[in-house]
Design an enzyme around this catalytic site. Structure first.
Site, PDB file in Angstrom:
ATOM      1  N   ALA A   1     -37.560  28.286  32.112  1.00 25.92           N
ATOM      2  CA  ALA A   1     -38.720  29.262  31.683  1.00 25.92           C
ATOM      3  C   ALA A   1     -40.089  29.245  31.966  1.00 25.92           C
ATOM      4  O   ALA A   1     -40.592  28.128  32.268  1.00 25.92           O
ATOM      5  CB  ALA A   1     -38.404  29.717  30.369  1.00 25.92           C
TER       6      ALA A   1
ATOM      7  N   GLY B   1     -34.288  26.419  31.554  1.00 24.70           N
ATOM      8  CA  GLY B   1     -33.685  27.884  31.703  1.00 24.70           C
ATOM      9  C   GLY B   1     -33.263  28.082  33.210  1.00 24.70           C
ATOM     10  O   GLY B   1     -32.516  28.942  33.331  1.00 24.70           O
TER      11      GLY B   1
ATOM     12  N   GLU C   1     -29.673  26.922  32.769  1.00 25.05           N
ATOM     13  CA  GLU C   1     -28.847  28.039  31.893  1.00 25.05           C
ATOM     14  C   GLU C   1     -28.576  28.997  32.889  1.00 25.05           C
ATOM     15  O   GLU C   1     -27.686  29.569  32.634  1.00 25.05           O
ATOM     16  CB  GLU C   1     -30.051  28.120  30.881  1.00 25.05           C
ATOM     17  CG  GLU C   1     -30.079  27.149  29.800  1.00 25.05           C
ATOM     18  CD  GLU C   1     -31.129  27.383  28.676  1.00 25.05           C
ATOM     19  OE1 GLU C   1     -32.194  27.780  28.894  1.00 25.05           O
ATOM     20  OE2 GLU C   1     -30.585  27.359  27.661  1.00 25.05           O
TER      21      GLU C   1
ATOM     22  N   GLU D   1     -35.894  20.618  27.538  1.00 29.45           N
ATOM     23  CA  GLU D   1     -37.007  21.206  26.438  1.00 29.45           C
ATOM     24  C   GLU D   1     -37.363  20.222  25.420  1.00 29.45           C
ATOM     25  O   GLU D   1     -38.419  20.378  24.732  1.00 29.45           O
ATOM     26  CB  GLU D   1     -35.975  22.151  25.938  1.00 29.45           C
ATOM     27  CG  GLU D   1     -35.595  23.540  26.945  1.00 29.45           C
ATOM     28  CD  GLU D   1     -34.318  23.489  27.721  1.00 29.45           C
ATOM     29  OE1 GLU D   1     -33.829  22.409  27.866  1.00 29.45           O
ATOM     30  OE2 GLU D   1     -34.227  24.444  28.321  1.00 29.45           O
TER      31      GLU D   1
HETATM   32  N1  CO8 Z   1     -43.139  27.137  34.247  1.00 28.98           N
HETATM   33  C1  CO8 Z   1     -44.292  27.475  34.567  1.00 28.98           C
HETATM   34  N2  CO8 Z   1     -44.833  26.776  35.985  1.00 28.98           N
HETATM   35  C2  CO8 Z   1     -44.237  25.635  36.052  1.00 28.98           C
HETATM   36  C3  CO8 Z   1     -42.831  25.221  35.434  1.00 28.98           C
HETATM   37  C4  CO8 Z   1     -42.371  26.019  34.462  1.00 28.98           C
HETATM   38  N3  CO8 Z   1     -41.429  25.765  33.903  1.00 28.98           N
HETATM   39  N4  CO8 Z   1     -42.494  24.048  36.079  1.00 28.98           N
HETATM   40  C5  CO8 Z   1     -43.559  23.855  37.013  1.00 28.98           C
HETATM   41  N5  CO8 Z   1     -44.409  24.805  36.904  1.00 28.98           N
HETATM   42  C6  CO8 Z   1     -45.638  24.481  37.846  1.00 28.98           C
HETATM   43  C7  CO8 Z   1     -46.638  23.574  37.468  1.00 28.98           C
HETATM   44  O1  CO8 Z   1     -47.605  23.730  36.297  1.00 28.98           O
HETATM   45  C8  CO8 Z   1     -47.522  23.320  38.883  1.00 28.98           C
HETATM   46  O2  CO8 Z   1     -48.495  24.659  38.653  1.00 28.98           O
HETATM   47  P1  CO8 Z   1     -49.935  24.076  39.358  1.00 28.98           P
HETATM   48  O3  CO8 Z   1     -49.807  23.559  40.742  1.00 28.98           O
HETATM   49  O4  CO8 Z   1     -50.419  25.496  39.295  1.00 28.98           O
HETATM   50  O5  CO8 Z   1     -50.176  23.069  38.295  1.00 28.98           O
HETATM   51  C9  CO8 Z   1     -46.318  23.554  39.901  1.00 28.98           C
HETATM   52  O6  CO8 Z   1     -45.400  24.270  39.229  1.00 28.98           O
HETATM   53  C10 CO8 Z   1     -45.886  22.581  40.562  1.00 28.98           C
HETATM   54  O7  CO8 Z   1     -45.452  21.654  39.392  1.00 28.98           O
HETATM   55  P2  CO8 Z   1     -45.620  20.145  39.345  1.00 28.98           P
HETATM   56  O8  CO8 Z   1     -47.179  19.886  40.076  1.00 28.98           O
HETATM   57  O9  CO8 Z   1     -45.503  19.667  37.974  1.00 28.98           O
HETATM   58  O10 CO8 Z   1     -44.546  19.392  40.456  1.00 28.98           O
HETATM   59  P3  CO8 Z   1     -44.002  18.161  40.675  1.00 28.98           P
HETATM   60  O11 CO8 Z   1     -43.050  18.003  41.494  1.00 28.98           O
HETATM   61  O12 CO8 Z   1     -44.870  17.124  40.104  1.00 28.98           O
HETATM   62  O13 CO8 Z   1     -42.943  18.163  39.168  1.00 28.98           O
HETATM   63  C11 CO8 Z   1     -41.179  19.201  37.732  1.00 28.98           C
HETATM   64  C12 CO8 Z   1     -41.946  18.957  39.242  1.00 28.98           C
HETATM   65  C13 CO8 Z   1     -40.563  17.930  37.305  1.00 28.98           C
HETATM   66  C14 CO8 Z   1     -40.374  20.248  37.787  1.00 28.98           C
HETATM   67  C15 CO8 Z   1     -42.463  19.426  36.558  1.00 28.98           C
HETATM   68  O14 CO8 Z   1     -43.176  20.685  37.215  1.00 28.98           O
HETATM   69  C16 CO8 Z   1     -41.695  19.910  35.428  1.00 28.98           C
HETATM   70  O15 CO8 Z   1     -41.506  19.076  34.558  1.00 28.98           O
HETATM   71  N6  CO8 Z   1     -41.862  21.262  34.879  1.00 28.98           N
HETATM   72  C17 CO8 Z   1     -41.195  21.724  33.684  1.00 28.98           C
HETATM   73  C18 CO8 Z   1     -39.829  21.534  33.643  1.00 28.98           C
HETATM   74  C19 CO8 Z   1     -39.374  22.138  32.321  1.00 28.98           C
HETATM   75  O16 CO8 Z   1     -39.840  21.498  31.237  1.00 28.98           O
HETATM   76  N7  CO8 Z   1     -38.588  23.165  32.109  1.00 28.98           N
HETATM   77  C20 CO8 Z   1     -38.312  23.544  30.831  1.00 28.98           C
HETATM   78  C21 CO8 Z   1     -38.864  24.709  30.397  1.00 28.98           C
HETATM   79  S1  CO8 Z   1     -38.756  25.443  28.804  1.00 28.98           S
HETATM   80  C22 CO8 Z   1     -37.263  26.331  29.354  1.00 28.98           C
HETATM   81  O17 CO8 Z   1     -36.880  26.611  30.273  1.00 28.98           O
HETATM   82  C23 CO8 Z   1     -36.564  27.143  27.811  1.00 28.98           C
HETATM   83  C24 CO8 Z   1     -35.554  27.994  28.171  1.00 28.98           C
HETATM   84  C25 CO8 Z   1     -35.202  28.735  27.271  1.00 28.98           C
HETATM   85  C26 CO8 Z   1     -34.411  30.287  27.866  1.00 28.98           C
HETATM   86  C27 CO8 Z   1     -35.568  30.992  28.757  1.00 28.98           C
HETATM   87  C28 CO8 Z   1     -36.664  31.536  27.787  1.00 28.98           C
HETATM   88  C29 CO8 Z   1     -37.260  32.661  28.645  1.00 28.98           C
END
Ligand code: CO8
Length: 262
Positions: A69, A113, A116, A136
């Site tokens: 998400a 998400g 999911e 999460e």
């Molecule tokens: N949301 C928004 N932006 C994101 C997300 C995200 N989930 N994941 C990555 N991005 C963005 C980063 O902020 C970054 O943006 P910027 O360049 O502007 O800083 C860009 O994407 C590239 O990401 P990274 O630089 O972090 O790339 P890496 O290759 O170093 O890392 C990862 C990749 C490991 C995937 C890392 O980005 C990460 O850990 N992301 C978050 C993953 C996460 O925690 N997901 C769970 C989110 S919570 C959720 O999904 C709850 C679901 C509930 C149901 C849905 C509700 C609406």
């Protein structure tokens, strides 16, 4: 509708084609924002209603199916705003209303998400680059799109607990071993292979395909004896269709079936 967060096209050469939807927010690794989920729901409904479409393929980019998400959006919520805006429930489950098969093709990150959403597809195919997880817990929250409920059903309780409680990622081979994905395919061949599977399905009788999907998904909702009873009733019902006559006649006469249009 003009789409800004997804790319939509129709592919295939047969009488029924494949509806291909690509999640497309590359700068945010396809994070599932509200606008994206609204557009996805709209595109899924449109393909489902189109008689020229057999099945639907949902995919992301090389780097990510979806990294979850949209965290900046989630960050703005407190309990009351999450409750009042129906966070998640409002536009997350359109995919479950689709009667045609939805095949998920996953490359790269498939997290939170994203995982999911993938689990709401009917079949998952993974590139060897795919990484699945429910991270999460690292954000101080729990899944909200069915992660704690669907993951144990797909991979069993112990593997689900391991993933949910540690927040670690699981590679494609482990995902296949655990039953989360049907097949692991080299990344360069993923889309060709998935579209080939879609074309095979498109070639079968549409009502039978829809029934097969409905009954198989029902296996997760009803007790075994009741599920088998419903299947038996439907099995008897298909003998009242032209598809059964055509399919069996074609087999006995050693020819390709020519499925009647629904
Ligand atoms: N949301 C928004 N932006 C994101 C997300 C995200 N989930 N994941 C990555 N991005 C963005 C980063 O902020 C970054 O943006 P910027 O360049 O502007 O800083 C860009 O994407 C590239 O990401 P990274 O630089 O972090 O790339 P890496 O290759 O170093 O890392 C990862 C990749 C490991 C995937 C890392 O980005 C990460 O850990 N992301 C978050 C993953 C996460 O925690 N997901 C769970 C989110 S919570 C959720 O999904 C709850 C679901 C509930 C149901 C849905 C509700 C609406």
């Amino acid at each position: 509708m003009n789409y800004e967060c997804i790319l939509v096209e129709t592919v295939g050469a047969g009488a029924r084609k494949t509806g291909l939807i690509r999640l497309n927010r590359p700068k945010a690794l396809n994070a599932l924002s509200d606008p994206l989920m609204d557009e996805l729901g709209h595109a899924l409904k449109a393909f489902d209603a189109d008689e020229g479409i057999g099945c639907i393929v949902l995919t992301g980019s090389e780097k990510a199916f979806a990294a979850g998400a949209d965290i900046p959006t989630l960050m703005q919520h407190d309990f009351m705003s999450a409750f009042n805006s129906q966070l998640i429930s409002k536009n997350w489950e359109h995919i479950l209303q689709v009667r045609k098969p939805v095949l998920g093709a996953v490359q790269g990150f498939c997290l939170g998400g994203g995982c999911e959403l993938a689990m709401m597809c009917d079949v998952l195919y993974a590139a060897d680059t795919a990484k699945f997880g429910q991270p999460e817990i690292k954000l101080g929250v729990i899944p909200g799109g069915g992660g704690t409920q669907r993951l144990p059903r797909w991979v069993g309780k112990s593997k689900a607990m391991d993933l949910l409680l540690t927040g670690r990622m699981m590679g494609a081979e482990e995902a296949e071993r655990s039953g989360l994905v049907a097949r692991v395919i080299p990344a360069a061949e993923l889309m060709d292979e998935v579209l080939k599977a879609a074309e095979t399905i498109n070639g079968y009788a549409a009502p039978v395909v829809a029934l097969m999907k409905q009954l198989t998904n029902q296996a997760f909702e009803v007790p075994l004896t009741q599920g088998v009873q419903i299947e038996r009733g439907m099995f008897h019902a298909v003998f009242g269709t032209a598809n059964q006559k055509e399919g069996m006649d074609a087999f006995l006469n050693k020819r390709a079936p020519n499925w009647p249009q629904p």
